[in-house]
Enzyme design. Structure first.
Site, PDB file in Angstrom:
ATOM      1  N   GLY A 129       0.779  -1.239   0.000  1.00  0.00           N
ATOM      2  CA  GLY A 129       0.000   0.000   0.000  1.00  0.00           C
ATOM      3  C   GLY A 129       0.804   1.278   0.000  1.00  0.00           C
ATOM      4  N   TRP A 143       2.122   2.925  -2.479  1.00  0.00           N
ATOM      5  CA  TRP A 143       1.711   3.857  -3.536  1.00  0.00           C
ATOM      6  C   TRP A 143       0.422   4.575  -3.116  1.00  0.00           C
ATOM      7  CZ3 TRP A 143       2.713   2.606  -9.379  1.00  0.00           C
ATOM      8  CH2 TRP A 143       4.090   2.418  -9.577  1.00  0.00           C
ATOM      9  N   ASP A 157      -5.572  -5.577  -4.542  1.00  0.00           N
ATOM     10  CA  ASP A 157      -4.438  -6.508  -4.651  1.00  0.00           C
ATOM     11  C   ASP A 157      -4.913  -7.905  -4.283  1.00  0.00           C
ATOM     12  OD1 ASP A 157      -1.132  -5.973  -4.615  1.00  0.00           O
ATOM     13  OD2 ASP A 157      -1.813  -7.928  -3.873  1.00  0.00           O
ATOM     14  N   ASP A 193      -8.381 -10.389  -7.543  1.00  0.00           N
ATOM     15  CA  ASP A 193      -7.442 -10.635  -8.648  1.00  0.00           C
ATOM     16  C   ASP A 193      -7.830  -9.707  -9.797  1.00  0.00           C
ATOM     17  OD1 ASP A 193      -6.048 -11.547 -10.801  1.00  0.00           O
ATOM     18  OD2 ASP A 193      -6.435 -13.671 -10.447  1.00  0.00           O
ATOM     19  N   ASP A 241       1.533  -1.479 -10.444  1.00  0.00           N
ATOM     20  CA  ASP A 241       2.895  -1.854 -10.063  1.00  0.00           C
ATOM     21  C   ASP A 241       2.941  -3.354  -9.828  1.00  0.00           C
ATOM     22  OD1 ASP A 241       5.537  -1.562  -9.247  1.00  0.00           O
ATOM     23  OD2 ASP A 241       4.994  -1.179  -7.159  1.00  0.00           O
ATOM     24  N   LYS A 276       4.284  -0.628 -14.551  1.00  0.00           N
ATOM     25  CA  LYS A 276       5.639  -1.194 -14.503  1.00  0.00           C
ATOM     26  C   LYS A 276       5.728  -2.236 -15.607  1.00  0.00           C
ATOM     27  CE  LYS A 276       6.695  -4.032 -11.007  1.00  0.00           C
ATOM     28  NZ  LYS A 276       6.931  -4.201  -9.578  1.00  0.00           N
TER      29      LYS A 276
HETATM   30  C1  LIG Z   1       5.533  -4.821  -6.064  1.00  0.00           C
HETATM   31  S1  LIG Z   1       4.061  -5.186  -5.322  1.00  0.00           S
HETATM   32  C2  LIG Z   1       3.201  -3.720  -5.398  1.00  0.00           C
HETATM   33  C3  LIG Z   1       3.700  -2.720  -4.421  1.00  0.00           C
HETATM   34  C4  LIG Z   1       2.796  -1.540  -4.283  1.00  0.00           C
HETATM   35  N1  LIG Z   1       2.810  -0.728  -5.461  1.00  0.00           N
HETATM   36  C5  LIG Z   1       3.190  -0.698  -3.113  1.00  0.00           C
HETATM   37  O1  LIG Z   1       3.577   0.416  -3.329  1.00  0.00           O
HETATM   38  O2  LIG Z   1       3.114  -1.135  -1.983  1.00  0.00           O
HETATM   39  C6  LIG Z   1       3.266  -6.195  -6.487  1.00  0.00           C
HETATM   40  C7  LIG Z   1       1.909  -6.664  -6.073  1.00  0.00           C
HETATM   41  O3  LIG Z   1       1.236  -7.186  -7.189  1.00  0.00           O
HETATM   42  C8  LIG Z   1       0.258  -8.049  -6.666  1.00  0.00           C
HETATM   43  N2  LIG Z   1      -0.353  -8.886  -7.723  1.00  0.00           N
HETATM   44  C9  LIG Z   1       0.249  -9.759  -8.544  1.00  0.00           C
HETATM   45  N3  LIG Z   1      -0.647 -10.346  -9.358  1.00  0.00           N
HETATM   46  C10 LIG Z   1      -1.845  -9.785  -9.069  1.00  0.00           C
HETATM   47  C11 LIG Z   1      -3.173  -9.974  -9.573  1.00  0.00           C
HETATM   48  N4  LIG Z   1      -3.387 -10.833 -10.542  1.00  0.00           N
HETATM   49  N5  LIG Z   1      -4.151  -9.258  -9.053  1.00  0.00           N
HETATM   50  C12 LIG Z   1      -3.911  -8.367  -8.054  1.00  0.00           C
HETATM   51  N6  LIG Z   1      -2.675  -8.154  -7.540  1.00  0.00           N
HETATM   52  C13 LIG Z   1      -1.673  -8.866  -8.030  1.00  0.00           C
HETATM   53  C14 LIG Z   1       1.039  -8.861  -5.675  1.00  0.00           C
HETATM   54  O4  LIG Z   1       0.195  -9.439  -4.726  1.00  0.00           O
HETATM   55  C15 LIG Z   1       1.942  -7.777  -5.066  1.00  0.00           C
HETATM   56  O5  LIG Z   1       1.433  -7.337  -3.862  1.00  0.00           O
END
Ligand SMILES: C[S@@+](CC[C@H](N)C(=O)[O-])C[C@H]1O[C@@H](n2cnc3c(N)ncnc32)[C@H](O)[C@@H]1O
Length: 800
Positions: free
Chosen positions: A56, A58, A76, A92, A117, A157
């Site tokens: 969280g 961002w 997420d 998802d 992200d 990203k």
């Molecule tokens: C690098 S982190 C994001 C960090 C976030 N931007 C922050 O600032 O805290 C990547 C996130 O993508 C989520 N993610 C991956 N595949 C996903 C999906 N299909 N649906 C939702 N979230 C997903 C992962 O659970 C992970 O928490």
């Protein structure tokens, strides 16, 4: 530059610490902060959708930067702990349910910004990982197209993989501006890159193919590899961030020469492979056997085929020429015009952009080419002038001739240039009374071994030349040192205005060829601020001494007369004075010359080498110069010897008409090697050590301030004690006691202020600024940080 580690303790970099300090849930927060700093989209947004938002950080940044009352929705797969002003839920993003939930939360609102992200946590093979990420990006784009307002911003990203370009292409279809950037907080070791798409076009209908992973990633092929770059930069190995090609696990690549002959893209082979092999396969190859016996297949060609990575442009050209000749012999001749077109098409990058953009790029390219052509011409012109001056210095030419050259006579480009005639092998014909046609001026003609009809050679020449230019431009883009070097060169050449065409003009605008006006005097050289440092140094030489009277000469004076005048003027100086100035100037000139030979020491030339009184101030900073100075000082060498040494094979190299790549190549190695004595090397080393040991300016200033404060304090003490001493109401004993007290108080050091550690928990979590109830110096830490530091200390102790 230190390599960043992503694993272990290397993870705990400055951004990690900063995030802890500021109370952000992840260091990723700084990526958004830096992106927003550059593009400023958060402040303008009132509704934001953060896809893949956990933990969280961002959302935290968005809540801080967006206006009050803004709507922020974060989603997420992982749960997101509540954040003030942020609606978050678990889902998802690839599912229909997620889409519906977002719709519920946003109601009729449209998002100004959609962030993504996401990174799938599959943890399987890298290739698979990258692909899923690209798919996730496409999914997020799909959601963005549904929820974004027209003109809105989508930040995502992307990983640098083969899917990167197709994704960029899709973005460009849907947004007015698409920019890829890597914020400083994103680790260098990470292949991630952020794409900021602004100005959502909000088309009424979007072709589903744009958002279909199968279609997007299948239809657009990866960009054509930049083979030219590989050809011209074989020794520079690029880091394979995107991994090795499938099935290509070896470092050394060989290919049969027959394939090189048969291919339609020989440059690709030269850029990709390490060796062209003449080895026969078990089944035997007749073509290969014939190829080996051809007279064109010389030993030189075989040697070139052995290791392609060490070849220069000349060798590549001979390989390409050889290929064309062999193809002709084998009856594989390609239609020339067609071949060029085909090759150009094969090498060209897929241009994923609309027509207007393509036209603009084409225009820009043409403009750049034109610019570099004029620059090149200017450089050549200046070089010619420089050479002419050196020749004059050596009495190989008279100032009169320079005047003629300015007027166009005797110039290479002038009508009666024998040099050019000779290039075309026509001088002999002229001597024998036959007529020779002098039409073509191209350098290619001059180099084409007398075979003017060698179209293939010309074509290759042109292609390789343009590739070389492109390669140089690319190198300039990436190599800041090279850029600086070029800038310095340009500075030196552009600064030169000693013999401009205008100099030869009278006030009334008439072109004057008179010596008095075309010949620079020593005074001119000194006074003119237009001259480059090099030129100023040059005019400072003895040869120009006493030429002051030239201005007084009448128009049309011959060079001989000038010389006669100059000699007695020179003779006015006393003998001892003359020899003294000559010695010092020679030594200085020699020092300057040796400086010239070293690339790294060119910086000096940019500064004005004169003291306030106008004297030259050239420090000896190279071991070569020191060795030279030493030999002059000990009498081992005389100034005449130094002059004699100036006449060497490097001194008057005729570079006219030589291609740039050749000069570049020559410049790397074609330098005189001057002997360096051990004593000189040691002296320079010592000097450098002394320079390095000097404190930096800041430290010096701090020390100076300390000294000044101490002096002020002392002065105050002195005044106070004088007052006490004069006080008649006090006894001598009291006076001495009071003065002693003053002294001890002044000497007493103030205790250092303790830094209070404040743990970022409870009410202190995520605060910016001074925590409540804390006075004096403080540092915000978190409990984790304490543990990390302890662990680091423990590890360090173990290691030691
Ligand atoms: C690098 S982190 C994001 C960090 C976030 N931007 C922050 O600032 O805290 C990547 C996130 O993508 C989520 N993610 C991956 N595949 C996903 C999906 N299909 N649906 C939702 N979230 C997903 C992962 O659970 C992970 O928490």
């Amino acid at each position: 530059m230190a390599i960043q580690k992503k694993h272990g303790k290397g993870r705990l970099d400055k951004w990690y610490r900063l995030a802890k300090e500021k109370g952000y849930r992840a260091r990723a927060a700084f990526k958004l902060i830096q992106l927003n700093k550059k593009y400023g989209f958060l402040e303008k947004s009132k509704v934001l959708l953060d896809l893949c938002a956990a933990p969280g950080s961002w959302c935290q940044v968005a809540a801080e930067c967006m206006p009050a009352q803004s709507i922020i929705v974060g989603v997420d797969l992982a749960p997101i702990k509540p954040i003030p002003r942020v609606i978050s839920f678990q889902s998802d993003i690839t599912t229909e349910k997620c889409r519906a939930t977002i719709r519920q939360h946003l109601k009729h609102w449209k998002a100004d910004t959609v962030l993504h992200d996401g990174a799938p946590n599959v943890g399987t093979a890298w290739v698979q990982d990258a692909f899923s990420q690209a798919e996730l990006v496409l999914q997020s784009l799909k959601l963005a197209t549904e929820f974004l307002i027209e003109g809105g911003t989508f930040v995502t990203k992307v990983f640098r993989s083969k899917d990167y370009n197709p994704l960029l292409w899709v973005f460009k279809q849907l947004f007015n501006s698409v920019e890829a950037t890597k914020p400083p907080s994103s680790r260098n070791v990470s292949a991630e890159i952020f794409v900021v798409c602004r100005g959502f076009k909000a088309p009424k209908r979007i072709d589903p193919k744009f958002l279909d992973a199968k279609h997007v990633f299948a239809e657009l092929s990866a960009p054509t590899p930049n083979n030219e770059a590989k050809v011209f930069n074989p020794e520079k190995k690029k880091r394979k961030r995107e991994g090795y090609e499938e099935g290509d696990w070896t470092q050394h690549k060989e290919i049969s020469v027959t394939e090189f002959i048969n291919t339609t893209d020989p440059i690709a082979i030269l850029g990709t492979y390490h060796k062209l092999s003449f080895d026969q396969s078990p089944g035997g190859d007749l073509a290969l056997a014939t190829l080996g016996r051809l007279e064109e297949t010389t030993d030189e060609i075989r040697t070139c085929c052995e290791d392609l990575r060490v070849l220069g442009k000349k060798e590549f050209r001979s390989l390409l020429k050889w290929r064309i000749k062999v193809r002709e012999k084998f009856g594989l001749v390609v239609k020339k015009g067609q071949a060029t077109k085909d090759e150009a098409e094969e090498v060209a990058e897929v241009a994923p952009m609309d027509e207007e953009l393509a036209i603009q790029e084409e225009l820009q390219r043409i403009r750049d080419q034109e610019n570099s052509r004029t620059k090149k011409e200017r450089r050549k012109e200046n070089e010619k002038k420089r050479k002419e001056i050196v020749r004059m210095q050596m009495n190989m030419t008279t100032p009169m001739e320079i005047g003629m050259e300015q007027g166009g006579l005797g110039d290479e480009d002038s009508v009666f240039s024998l040099k050019r005639v000779d290039r075309l092998n026509a001088r002999a014909a002229m001597v024998s009374g036959k007529e020779a046609e002098v039409e073509s001026e191209s350098e290619e003609d001059a180099e084409s071994d007398g075979d003017g009809s060698d179209d293939d050679g010309d074509r290759l020449e042109r292609e390789l030349d343009s590739m070389y230019d492109q390669y140089q431009e690319r190198r300039e883009d990436t190599d800041s040192k090279l850029r600086a070097k070029k800038a310095r060169k340009a500075y030196e050449t552009e600064e030169w205005e000693g013999f401009s065409e205008n100099d030869g003009k009278d006030d009334d605008g008439e072109d004057s060829q008179s010596d008095s006006e075309t010949t620079p005097t020593a005074d001119d050289a000194q006074a003119s601020t237009h001259l480059s440092n090099k030129a100023t140094l040059f005019f400072d030489q003895d040869i120009f001494q006493g030429l002051e009277d030239i201005e007084d000469l009448e128009d049309g004076d011959s060079a001989d007369e000038m010389e006669q005048d100059a000699v007695p003027a020179k003779g006015k100086k006393s003998e001892s004075e003359k020899s003294k100035t000559k010695e010092t100037k020679q030594a200085k000139k020699a020092a300057e010359q040796s400086d010239d030979s070293s690339d790294d020491e060119e910086v000096e030339r940019l500064e004005d080498p004169r003291k306030a009184n106008g004297q030259l101030d050239i420090d000896i900073i190279t071991a070569e110069a020191m060795a030279l100075a030493q030999s002059l000082a000990t009498g081992e060498k005389r100034s005449v010897d130094v002059m004699d040494d100036g006449f060497n094979r490097y001194a008057f190299r005729d570079v006219d008409g030589l291609p740039e790549w050749f000069l570049d190549d020559e410049g790397k190695h074609g330098k005189p090697h001057r002997p360096i004595t051990a004593a000189a090397a040691a002296a320079i080393k010592e000097k450098m050590r002394a320079i390095n040991a000097r404190p930096i300016k800041k430290v010096m200033e701090a020390k100076g301030r300390k000294k000044m404060k101490a002096a002020q304090k002392l002065e105050r003490l002195r005044k106070k004690s004088a007052l006490l001493a004069e006080d008649e109401t006090l006894t001598e004993r009291d006076k001495s006691q009071a003065i002693a007290r003053l002294m001890s108080r002044a000497v007493k050091k103030k205790p250092k202020q303790q830094v209070k550690l404040v743990v970022a928990r409870g009410s202190n979590k995520g605060i910016s600024g001074r925590p409540r109830g804390v006075k004096g110096k403080y540092k915000i830490v978190d409990s984790r940080m304490k543990k990390d530091i302890r662990a680091q200390k423990r590890l360090a102790k173990k290691k030691s």
